[in-house]
Write a protein that holds these residues in place. Structure first.
Motif, mmCIF file in Angstrom:
data_model
loop_
_atom_site.group_PDB
_atom_site.id
_atom_site.type_symbol
_atom_site.label_atom_id
_atom_site.label_comp_id
_atom_site.label_asym_id
_atom_site.label_seq_id
_atom_site.Cartn_x
_atom_site.Cartn_y
_atom_site.Cartn_z
ATOM 1 N N ILE A 249 -0.326 -54.874 -27.646
ATOM 2 C CA ILE A 249 -0.640 -54.422 -28.795
ATOM 3 C C ILE A 249 -1.912 -55.343 -29.406
ATOM 4 C CG2 ILE A 249 0.254 -54.346 -31.232
ATOM 5 C CD1 ILE A 249 1.409 -52.372 -29.192
ATOM 6 N N THR A 250 -1.668 -56.644 -29.099
ATOM 7 C CA THR A 250 -2.566 -57.608 -29.503
ATOM 8 C C THR A 250 -4.187 -57.389 -28.933
ATOM 9 O OG1 THR A 250 -1.164 -59.172 -29.797
ATOM 10 C CG2 THR A 250 -3.520 -60.104 -29.692
ATOM 11 N N LEU A 251 -4.153 -57.006 -27.705
ATOM 12 C CA LEU A 251 -5.379 -56.487 -27.009
ATOM 13 C C LEU A 251 -6.063 -55.341 -27.650
ATOM 14 C CD1 LEU A 251 -4.083 -57.160 -23.196
ATOM 15 C CD2 LEU A 251 -5.542 -58.394 -24.448
ATOM 16 N N ILE A 252 -5.184 -54.434 -27.987
ATOM 17 C CA ILE A 252 -5.582 -53.353 -28.892
ATOM 18 C C ILE A 252 -6.130 -53.571 -30.198
ATOM 19 C CG2 ILE A 252 -4.938 -50.824 -29.632
ATOM 20 C CD1 ILE A 252 -2.833 -50.684 -27.416
ATOM 21 N N LYS A 253 -5.548 -54.417 -30.809
ATOM 22 C CA LYS A 253 -5.872 -54.761 -32.090
ATOM 23 C C LYS A 253 -7.318 -55.549 -31.956
ATOM 24 C CE LYS A 253 -1.716 -55.394 -34.431
ATOM 25 N NZ LYS A 253 -0.767 -56.080 -35.201
ATOM 26 N N ASN A 254 -7.634 -56.516 -30.998
ATOM 27 C CA ASN A 254 -8.648 -57.206 -30.756
ATOM 28 C C ASN A 254 -9.699 -56.057 -30.456
ATOM 29 O OD1 ASN A 254 -7.433 -59.349 -31.120
ATOM 30 N ND2 ASN A 254 -7.044 -59.902 -28.840
ATOM 31 N N GLN A 255 -9.499 -54.943 -29.915
ATOM 32 C CA GLN A 255 -10.607 -53.888 -29.579
ATOM 33 C C GLN A 255 -11.093 -53.128 -30.755
ATOM 34 O OE1 GLN A 255 -12.185 -53.981 -26.638
ATOM 35 N NE2 GLN A 255 -13.466 -52.241 -27.347
ATOM 36 N N ILE A 256 -10.539 -53.142 -31.628
ATOM 37 C CA ILE A 256 -10.935 -52.358 -32.939
ATOM 38 C C ILE A 256 -12.422 -52.638 -33.251
ATOM 39 C CG2 ILE A 256 -10.532 -52.003 -35.474
ATOM 40 C CD1 ILE A 256 -7.690 -52.333 -35.137
ATOM 41 N N PRO A 257 -12.697 -53.639 -33.371
ATOM 42 C CA PRO A 257 -14.461 -53.523 -33.856
ATOM 43 C C PRO A 257 -15.417 -52.965 -32.707
ATOM 44 C CG PRO A 257 -13.306 -55.827 -34.128
ATOM 45 C CD PRO A 257 -12.297 -55.061 -33.301
ATOM 46 N N GLY A 258 -15.094 -53.143 -31.254
ATOM 47 C CA GLY A 258 -15.804 -52.592 -30.538
ATOM 48 C C GLY A 258 -15.714 -50.955 -30.451
ATOM 49 N N TYR A 259 -14.385 -50.664 -30.628
ATOM 50 C CA TYR A 259 -13.968 -49.017 -30.658
ATOM 51 C C TYR A 259 -14.759 -48.618 -32.265
ATOM 52 C CZ TYR A 259 -11.331 -44.695 -30.873
ATOM 53 O OH TYR A 259 -10.924 -43.542 -30.657
ATOM 54 N N THR A 260 -14.867 -49.207 -32.917
ATOM 55 C CA THR A 260 -15.521 -48.576 -34.288
ATOM 56 C C THR A 260 -16.983 -48.440 -34.183
ATOM 57 O OG1 THR A 260 -13.766 -49.701 -35.645
ATOM 58 C CG2 THR A 260 -15.835 -49.057 -36.765
ATOM 59 N N THR A 261 -17.478 -49.645 -33.335
ATOM 60 C CA THR A 261 -19.061 -49.697 -33.142
ATOM 61 C C THR A 261 -19.444 -48.856 -32.278
ATOM 62 O OG1 THR A 261 -18.961 -52.178 -33.355
ATOM 63 C CG2 THR A 261 -20.860 -51.107 -32.134
ATOM 64 N N ASN A 275 -18.553 -55.886 -27.988
ATOM 65 C CA ASN A 275 -17.774 -55.791 -27.054
ATOM 66 C C ASN A 275 -17.419 -57.200 -26.467
ATOM 67 O OD1 ASN A 275 -15.643 -53.695 -26.637
ATOM 68 N ND2 ASN A 275 -16.529 -53.354 -24.286
ATOM 69 N N LEU A 276 -18.366 -57.973 -26.234
ATOM 70 C CA LEU A 276 -18.414 -59.215 -25.793
ATOM 71 C C LEU A 276 -17.392 -60.001 -26.598
ATOM 72 C CD1 LEU A 276 -21.874 -60.007 -24.686
ATOM 73 C CD2 LEU A 276 -19.975 -59.852 -23.011
ATOM 74 N N LYS A 280 -13.870 -61.944 -25.739
ATOM 75 C CA LYS A 280 -13.755 -63.368 -26.288
ATOM 76 C C LYS A 280 -12.034 -63.530 -26.653
ATOM 77 C CE LYS A 280 -15.706 -67.405 -28.229
ATOM 78 N NZ LYS A 280 -16.915 -67.862 -29.175
ATOM 79 N N LYS A 281 -11.770 -62.654 -27.741
ATOM 80 C CA LYS A 281 -10.598 -62.798 -28.431
ATOM 81 C C LYS A 281 -9.645 -62.445 -27.524
ATOM 82 C CE LYS A 281 -12.330 -61.189 -32.919
ATOM 83 N NZ LYS A 281 -12.173 -60.109 -34.089
ATOM 84 N N ASP A 282 -9.625 -61.655 -26.440
ATOM 85 C CA ASP A 282 -8.709 -61.460 -25.386
ATOM 86 C C ASP A 282 -8.226 -62.642 -24.556
ATOM 87 O OD1 ASP A 282 -8.453 -58.691 -26.457
ATOM 88 O OD2 ASP A 282 -9.965 -58.146 -24.940
#
Length: 414
Positions: A249-261, A275-276, A280-282
């Motif tokens: 769930i944390t990994l998915i939340k971290n991906q939101i900026p990359g997904y939106t971009t 995405n980089l 880093k957050k992951d």
């Protein structure tokens, strides 16, 4: 004293009104839809012109970005560089094949229940109805995407095994400085201007009627494809979280900026900088993320494959063309390799797929310049941004797995 207080208050005010990347991207999407829907053509063309100029600059920088990041990512892998490269490529290609096959299984079972034979003519009206800019600036890249990937492989693998042994460190240091230059360009020019690029994309799609036409006609197909994307992203991150013993769930939340971009840029390569940061957050190490993210942006096409396979299935059903798992799997396997050179531009995947559509539609209906393929392009382009977002999200899921493999097998030996 009062001046110091006023200065502090101004700094606090600036900090409060500073808008993050994700809100800016959302604002750009909303503005693009509003401008495309309500503003006159001359204004829309102006926005598209500015977006097109930035797009040319972005296409020029993308191969340099790949060369810098992939080369340094591999070069910094002092142990197991070749093995990690092979593992990453196998994971990316395998994920693409699974995604396409699953998409066909779902589409062939669901689409017949709600496909309309009248959809073909209505979608065709938007196939070539794009907004053109007033002018464009020719800025050809120094390398094409595929050449940049191959050169980065050669440079990175050789530097990883030869630096400080068979050769000195001069070339390694040069590439490191070059990577720093690309970093500077990304953070001072490309990332701040991404919202403009996104806005232009949505102005074009909205004014030309692509988005609303297909949403109103094939909204069930559209929602099914998006659901498949989201489910596949979730499955990938749950697998990655299980392997790396991290909260998915944390990994998915971290991906939101990359997904939106990716939703706005419609380009896996253009989303690399954001995405980089997600990687880093992951908790993915710098050397692994600088290696895996740019590489997978060019070879991991799971979302695009889901969309292409689903669209091809929909078009076949609308036109009563035969389609089976026996024709789809060879198409997916071929396209998984062919699309390596496509992620630099919006819609690049479907353009790469056009010469191979005859494998599904047949030689006559699969003519790249024919009406069937035109429908395929129109249907795909409207959903391209969601497929791209699935691509880049899967890239970071692979990054988490590769990082765990590196720590278990190679980092301990270093």
């Amino acid at each position: 004293m009062q001046e110091d207080i006023l200065a502090k208050q101004k700094r606090r005010l600036r900090m409060k009104i500073k808008i993050g990347l994700v809100p800016r991207l959302i604002i750009a999407i909303i503005l693009g839809i509003l401008v495309g829907q309500y503003f006159p053509l001359w204004f829309c063309r102006g926005i598209v012109t500015l977006s097109g100029i930035f797009s040319s600059f972005l296409k020029f920088v993308i191969p340099l970005m790949i060369l810098a990041y992939v080369t340094m990512g591999i070069a910094d892998l002092s142990q197991g560089a070749g093995k990690l490269l092979l593992i990453t490529v196998c994971l990316a290609y395998g994920s693409t094949l699974v995604a396409g096959t699953a998409s066909y299984v779902v589409s062939s079972n669901l689409f017949p229940s709600f496909m309309s034979p009248d959809a073909l003519d209505q979608i065709a009206k938007t196939a070539d109805n794009s907004v053109s800019g007033y002018f464009s600036i020719a800025l050809p890249p120094l390398l094409d995407t595929l050449s940049a990937v191959v050169l980065a492989f050669i440079m990175g693998l050789c530097l990883s095994s030869m630096k400080g042994k068979e050769i000195g460190n001069d070339l390694y240091n040069t590439m490191k400085d070059f990577s720093g230059i690309i970093d500077k360009v990304l953070h001072t020019a490309i990332i701040p201007l991404l919202p403009l690029y996104i806005m232009g994309t949505f102005v074009d799609m909205t004014y030309s009627g692509k988005t609303f036409a297909i949403l109103s006609i094939l909204w069930k197909v559209f929602l099914t494809v998006i659901c498949m994307h989201l489910i596949y992203i979730t499955v990938q991150f749950f697998i990655a979280g299980t392997v790396a013993k991290k909260n998915p769930i944390t990994l998915i939340k971290n991906q939101i900026p990359g997904y939106t971009t990716a939703l706005g840029t419609q380009s896996s390569a253009a989303t690399i900088p954001v995405n980089l940061e997600c990687a880093k957050k992951d908790g993915v190490s710098e050397q692994i993320r600088n290696f895996v993210v740019p590489l997978c942006a060019n070879i991991h096409m799971c979302g695009s494959m889901i969309t292409i396979t689903a669209c091809a299935t929909a078009v076949c059903l609308m036109n009563n063309l035969p389609i089976s798992i026996g024709t789809v799997v060879p198409f997916i396997m071929t396209l998984g390799i062919a699309m390596v050179a496509s992620p630099g531009a919006p819609g690049g995947s479907i353009m790469t797929a056009l010469p191979f559509l005859y494998m599904i539609f047949g030689k006559e209906a699969g003519d790249p310049n024919g009406p069937i393929c035109a429908i395929m392009v129109a249907l795909y382009i409207t959903q391209d941004s969601f497929g791209t977002a699935c691509n880049v999200s899967g890239d970071n899921a692979i990054g988490v797995v590769v990082n765990e493999i590196n720590e278990r097998l190679f980092a301990k030996k270093a």
